[in-house]
Design a protein around this motif. Sequence first.
Motif, PDB file in Angstrom:
ATOM      1  N   VAL A  94      71.784  27.121  27.887  1.00  0.00           N
ATOM      2  CA  VAL A  94      71.521  27.423  29.300  1.00  0.00           C
ATOM      3  C   VAL A  94      72.565  26.760  30.200  1.00  0.00           C
ATOM      4  O   VAL A  94      72.368  26.631  31.413  1.00  0.00           O
ATOM      5  CB  VAL A  94      70.096  26.991  29.705  1.00  0.00           C
ATOM      6  N   GLY A  95      73.663  26.317  29.592  1.00  0.00           N
ATOM      7  CA  GLY A  95      74.789  25.814  30.369  1.00  0.00           C
ATOM      8  C   GLY A  95      74.663  24.389  30.862  1.00  0.00           C
ATOM      9  O   GLY A  95      75.386  23.981  31.778  1.00  0.00           O
ATOM     10  N   ILE A  96      73.779  23.612  30.273  1.00  0.00           N
ATOM     11  CA  ILE A  96      73.632  22.213  30.668  1.00  0.00           C
ATOM     12  C   ILE A  96      74.407  21.354  29.668  1.00  0.00           C
ATOM     13  O   ILE A  96      73.988  21.177  28.523  1.00  0.00           O
ATOM     14  CB  ILE A  96      72.148  21.798  30.703  1.00  0.00           C
ATOM     15  N   VAL A  97      75.557  20.857  30.096  1.00  0.00           N
ATOM     16  CA  VAL A  97      76.438  20.136  29.166  1.00  0.00           C
ATOM     17  C   VAL A  97      76.792  18.736  29.663  1.00  0.00           C
ATOM     18  O   VAL A  97      77.246  17.901  28.887  1.00  0.00           O
ATOM     19  CB  VAL A  97      77.740  20.929  28.921  1.00  0.00           C
ATOM     20  N   ASP A  98      76.606  18.439  30.925  1.00  0.00           N
ATOM     21  CA  ASP A  98      76.988  17.136  31.464  1.00  0.00           C
ATOM     22  C   ASP A  98      75.810  16.556  32.224  1.00  0.00           C
ATOM     23  O   ASP A  98      75.773  16.552  33.456  1.00  0.00           O
ATOM     24  CB  ASP A  98      78.210  17.262  32.370  1.00  0.00           C
ATOM     25  N   ALA A  99      74.836  16.052  31.474  1.00  0.00           N
ATOM     26  CA  ALA A  99      73.628  15.510  32.084  1.00  0.00           C
ATOM     27  C   ALA A  99      73.161  14.311  31.262  1.00  0.00           C
ATOM     28  O   ALA A  99      72.222  14.414  30.465  1.00  0.00           O
ATOM     29  CB  ALA A  99      72.544  16.584  32.156  1.00  0.00           C
ATOM     30  N   PRO A 100      73.815  13.148  31.448  1.00  0.00           N
ATOM     31  CA  PRO A 100      73.484  11.978  30.634  1.00  0.00           C
ATOM     32  C   PRO A 100      72.065  11.461  30.828  1.00  0.00           C
ATOM     33  O   PRO A 100      71.560  10.716  29.976  1.00  0.00           O
ATOM     34  CB  PRO A 100      74.521  10.940  31.089  1.00  0.00           C
ATOM     35  N   HIS A 101      71.413  11.861  31.920  1.00  0.00           N
ATOM     36  CA  HIS A 101      70.045  11.394  32.150  1.00  0.00           C
ATOM     37  C   HIS A 101      69.008  12.251  31.423  1.00  0.00           C
ATOM     38  O   HIS A 101      67.809  11.954  31.480  1.00  0.00           O
ATOM     39  CB  HIS A 101      69.739  11.405  33.652  1.00  0.00           C
ATOM     40  N   VAL A 102      69.469  13.305  30.727  1.00  0.00           N
ATOM     41  CA  VAL A 102      68.566  14.223  30.033  1.00  0.00           C
ATOM     42  C   VAL A 102      68.579  13.929  28.540  1.00  0.00           C
ATOM     43  O   VAL A 102      69.639  13.838  27.921  1.00  0.00           O
ATOM     44  CB  VAL A 102      68.965  15.691  30.288  1.00  0.00           C
ATOM     45  N   LYS A 103      67.402  13.809  27.966  1.00  0.00           N
ATOM     46  CA  LYS A 103      67.264  13.593  26.526  1.00  0.00           C
ATOM     47  C   LYS A 103      66.525  14.784  25.915  1.00  0.00           C
ATOM     48  O   LYS A 103      65.359  15.019  26.221  1.00  0.00           O
ATOM     49  CB  LYS A 103      66.498  12.304  26.248  1.00  0.00           C
ATOM     50  N   TYR A 104      67.220  15.544  25.077  1.00  0.00           N
ATOM     51  CA  TYR A 104      66.610  16.709  24.435  1.00  0.00           C
ATOM     52  C   TYR A 104      66.127  16.318  23.045  1.00  0.00           C
ATOM     53  O   TYR A 104      66.898  15.796  22.234  1.00  0.00           O
ATOM     54  CB  TYR A 104      67.614  17.859  24.346  1.00  0.00           C
TER      55      TYR A 104
END
Length: 211
Positions: free
Chosen positions: A95-105
């Motif tokens: 979904v195009g989310i590549v630069d989000a260090p605050h997100v943990k998948y």
Amino acid sequence: IVGYRGIFSTNHVYVSYAWMNYLYGQYAIGGDIWNDAVIPCSFDPSEYTISPTKEDYFLFIGRLITDKGIHIAVEMTRRLGAQLIVAGQGSLESVGIVDAPHVKYIGSVGSVQRTELMSKARAVLMPTRYIEPFGMVAVEAQFCGTPVITTDWGGFNETVLHGITGYRCRSLEEFVWAARNVDKIDPRACRKWAEDNFSMVRISQMYQEYF
């Protein structure tokens, strides 16, 4: 039970009034619809527990598609400087989310881990962009004593009490405000609302009356 766009029977039980009226408009249904009813989805309260303490993260749980509002959840938590845990099918890259260090998948999760994640989250985020027929995750979160932050249309208008069990929003500014004020929501109020309106016992009575 009508929870999607297709209607193929004579008598209909819709999962929300919002969805019933949406389909009435879509299919130009009107007049002498006496046998239709609205009965929500049901849940077993014993499957959900309340955590006595909340941890410092927000939770997005569901399919990773743009229509589920994942980008809104990511941007909202970025502005807050808060951690976002994402669980569900798909990938951030898809979904195009590549630069989000605050997100943990963390990928897909089982029922036990799912309940633990929901019960310990500060809030569960459901910024769904389309008209959600019901939105089961919102009710599951409330069974866990966790407030929900959603969009302000569809089934959420019937499952989330604004200011009592969560917040319903119509702009990014409102989502950020809701997250900052989520600690004002009483976990016991969330649980009670869910038990009183969506437990298997309550819904079985509604079906008994309908039949």
